[in-house]
Scaffold this motif. Sequence first.
Motif, PDB file in Angstrom:
ATOM      1  N   ASP A  32       2.269  13.424   3.641  1.00  0.00           N
ATOM      2  CA  ASP A  32       3.244  12.342   3.778  1.00  0.00           C
ATOM      3  C   ASP A  32       4.637  12.871   3.460  1.00  0.00           C
ATOM      4  N   GLY A  33       4.714  14.174   3.271  1.00  0.00           N
ATOM      5  CA  GLY A  33       5.983  14.781   2.897  1.00  0.00           C
ATOM      6  C   GLY A  33       6.675  15.458   4.055  1.00  0.00           C
ATOM      7  N   GLN A  34       7.888  15.911   3.790  1.00  0.00           N
ATOM      8  CA  GLN A  34       8.665  16.648   4.770  1.00  0.00           C
ATOM      9  C   GLN A  34       8.796  18.085   4.296  1.00  0.00           C
ATOM     10  N   PHE A  35       9.047  18.978   5.237  1.00  0.00           N
ATOM     11  CA  PHE A  35       9.244  20.367   4.882  1.00  0.00           C
ATOM     12  C   PHE A  35      10.223  20.987   5.851  1.00  0.00           C
ATOM     13  N   ASP A  36      10.733  22.149   5.499  1.00  0.00           N
ATOM     14  CA  ASP A  36      11.822  22.729   6.284  1.00  0.00           C
ATOM     15  C   ASP A  36      11.332  23.506   7.500  1.00  0.00           C
ATOM     16  N   GLU A  37      12.285  24.013   8.246  1.00  0.00           N
ATOM     17  CA  GLU A  37      11.991  24.658   9.529  1.00  0.00           C
ATOM     18  C   GLU A  37      11.286  26.002   9.401  1.00  0.00           C
ATOM     19  N   VAL A  49       0.854  -1.180   0.000  1.00  0.00           N
ATOM     20  CA  VAL A  49       0.000   0.000   0.000  1.00  0.00           C
ATOM     21  C   VAL A  49       0.897   1.239   0.000  1.00  0.00           C
ATOM     22  N   SER A  50       0.635   2.175  -0.902  1.00  0.00           N
ATOM     23  CA  SER A  50       1.454   3.389  -0.964  1.00  0.00           C
ATOM     24  C   SER A  50       1.055   4.370   0.136  1.00  0.00           C
ATOM     25  N   ARG A  51       1.924   5.326   0.409  1.00  0.00           N
ATOM     26  CA  ARG A  51       1.609   6.374   1.384  1.00  0.00           C
ATOM     27  C   ARG A  51       0.390   7.156   0.937  1.00  0.00           C
ATOM     28  N   PHE A  52       0.294   7.408  -0.371  1.00  0.00           N
ATOM     29  CA  PHE A  52      -0.851   8.148  -0.883  1.00  0.00           C
ATOM     30  C   PHE A  52      -2.149   7.360  -0.673  1.00  0.00           C
ATOM     31  N   ASP A  53      -2.081   6.041  -0.814  1.00  0.00           N
ATOM     32  CA  ASP A  53      -3.257   5.205  -0.538  1.00  0.00           C
ATOM     33  C   ASP A  53      -3.659   5.296   0.932  1.00  0.00           C
ATOM     34  N   VAL A  54      -2.678   5.335   1.822  1.00  0.00           N
ATOM     35  CA  VAL A  54      -2.956   5.475   3.256  1.00  0.00           C
ATOM     36  C   VAL A  54      -3.619   6.832   3.502  1.00  0.00           C
ATOM     37  N   LEU A  55      -3.082   7.873   2.901  1.00  0.00           N
ATOM     38  CA  LEU A  55      -3.642   9.216   3.045  1.00  0.00           C
ATOM     39  C   LEU A  55      -5.091   9.232   2.559  1.00  0.00           C
ATOM     40  N   LYS A  56      -5.366   8.649   1.393  1.00  0.00           N
ATOM     41  CA  LYS A  56      -6.727   8.628   0.861  1.00  0.00           C
ATOM     42  C   LYS A  56      -7.668   7.845   1.772  1.00  0.00           C
ATOM     43  N   ARG A  57      -7.202   6.748   2.317  1.00  0.00           N
ATOM     44  CA  ARG A  57      -8.031   5.949   3.218  1.00  0.00           C
ATOM     45  C   ARG A  57      -8.400   6.761   4.470  1.00  0.00           C
ATOM     46  N   GLU A  58      -7.434   7.462   5.032  1.00  0.00           N
ATOM     47  CA  GLU A  58      -7.703   8.269   6.227  1.00  0.00           C
ATOM     48  C   GLU A  58      -8.622   9.442   5.905  1.00  0.00           C
ATOM     49  N   LEU A  59      -8.422  10.074   4.760  1.00  0.00           N
ATOM     50  CA  LEU A  59      -9.283  11.183   4.357  1.00  0.00           C
ATOM     51  C   LEU A  59     -10.705  10.689   4.128  1.00  0.00           C
ATOM     52  N   ASP A  60     -10.851   9.519   3.533  1.00  0.00           N
ATOM     53  CA  ASP A  60     -12.165   8.925   3.323  1.00  0.00           C
ATOM     54  C   ASP A  60     -12.865   8.696   4.666  1.00  0.00           C
ATOM     55  N   LYS A  61     -12.130   8.188   5.641  1.00  0.00           N
ATOM     56  CA  LYS A  61     -12.708   7.972   6.980  1.00  0.00           C
ATOM     57  C   LYS A  61     -13.166   9.301   7.588  1.00  0.00           C
ATOM     58  N   SER A  62     -12.333  10.325   7.436  1.00  0.00           N
ATOM     59  CA  SER A  62     -12.677  11.637   7.989  1.00  0.00           C
ATOM     60  C   SER A  62     -13.922  12.211   7.326  1.00  0.00           C
ATOM     61  N   LEU A  63     -14.008  12.091   6.009  1.00  0.00           N
ATOM     62  CA  LEU A  63     -15.198  12.583   5.308  1.00  0.00           C
ATOM     63  C   LEU A  63     -16.446  11.837   5.770  1.00  0.00           C
ATOM     64  N   GLY A  64     -16.295  10.566   6.078  1.00  0.00           N
ATOM     65  CA  GLY A  64     -17.422   9.777   6.552  1.00  0.00           C
ATOM     66  C   GLY A  64     -17.926  10.197   7.922  1.00  0.00           C
ATOM     67  N   ARG A  65     -17.144  10.999   8.631  1.00  0.00           N
ATOM     68  CA  ARG A  65     -17.514  11.433   9.985  1.00  0.00           C
ATOM     69  C   ARG A  65     -18.015  12.880  10.046  1.00  0.00           C
ATOM     70  N   ILE A  66     -18.067  13.564   8.915  1.00  0.00           N
ATOM     71  CA  ILE A  66     -18.521  14.959   8.919  1.00  0.00           C
ATOM     72  C   ILE A  66     -20.026  14.997   9.178  1.00  0.00           C
ATOM     73  N   PRO A  67     -20.456  15.753  10.178  1.00  0.00           N
ATOM     74  CA  PRO A  67     -21.890  15.832  10.477  1.00  0.00           C
ATOM     75  C   PRO A  67     -22.664  16.561   9.369  1.00  0.00           C
ATOM     76  N   PRO A  68     -23.898  16.138   9.103  1.00  0.00           N
ATOM     77  CA  PRO A  68     -24.724  16.835   8.111  1.00  0.00           C
ATOM     78  C   PRO A  68     -24.836  18.310   8.457  1.00  0.00           C
ATOM     79  N   GLY A  69     -24.833  19.140   7.430  1.00  0.00           N
ATOM     80  CA  GLY A  69     -24.951  20.586   7.615  1.00  0.00           C
ATOM     81  C   GLY A  69     -23.627  21.308   7.764  1.00  0.00           C
TER      82      GLY A  69
END
Length: 174
Positions: free
Chosen positions: A119-124, A3-23
């Motif tokens: 899933d990336g890194q960035f500087d200080e 499983v790629s990192r991007f696939d993990v990111l999409k799976r977690e984002l999908d879970k989060s979208l599934g928890r957004i309350p109506p409205g």
Amino acid sequence: GGVSRFDVLKRELDKSLGRIPPGTQYQVIFFSDFAWPHNTIDPKKAAAYEKYRWSITPEDFKKVRIPNYAYIQATPFSLAESRKIVKESDNPGGTNWGAGLLMALKGYPKPDAIFFMTDGQFDETVVAWIEQHNKGPKVRIHCICFEENGSEARMREIARNSGGSYTFVARKPR
């Protein structure tokens, strides 16, 4: 073959979208070399990306023209459509965190919270840059790292400074 990192990111984002309350008013902003609202570009049409292609560097943030976007009202239909878009999305490469965060911070009305997933890194310079742009009533930034914890200290600091939270998501075997 895993499983790629991007696939993990999409799976977690999908879970989060599934928890957004109506409205709830929401928007998903993808970022790569630039940023775009998830529901504005057909990923199968490369020319569509050009409408939202813009760049941001810490030196030119005052000059950049951020494309307008709208929030989406959470309904069963809109959330299903957003989840479908996320599941079908590709990773175009690049990690210009600045474009995505600036687009989110400059949303109108100002968002209550941002969930910054990377899933990336960035500087200080990231922490100071966010502090510079998250003024007035601060937007809570909840930071989520996927598999790469090289940015953990910075992501924890961003979350702490904004009143958000930090989460690390490891790859789960299939």
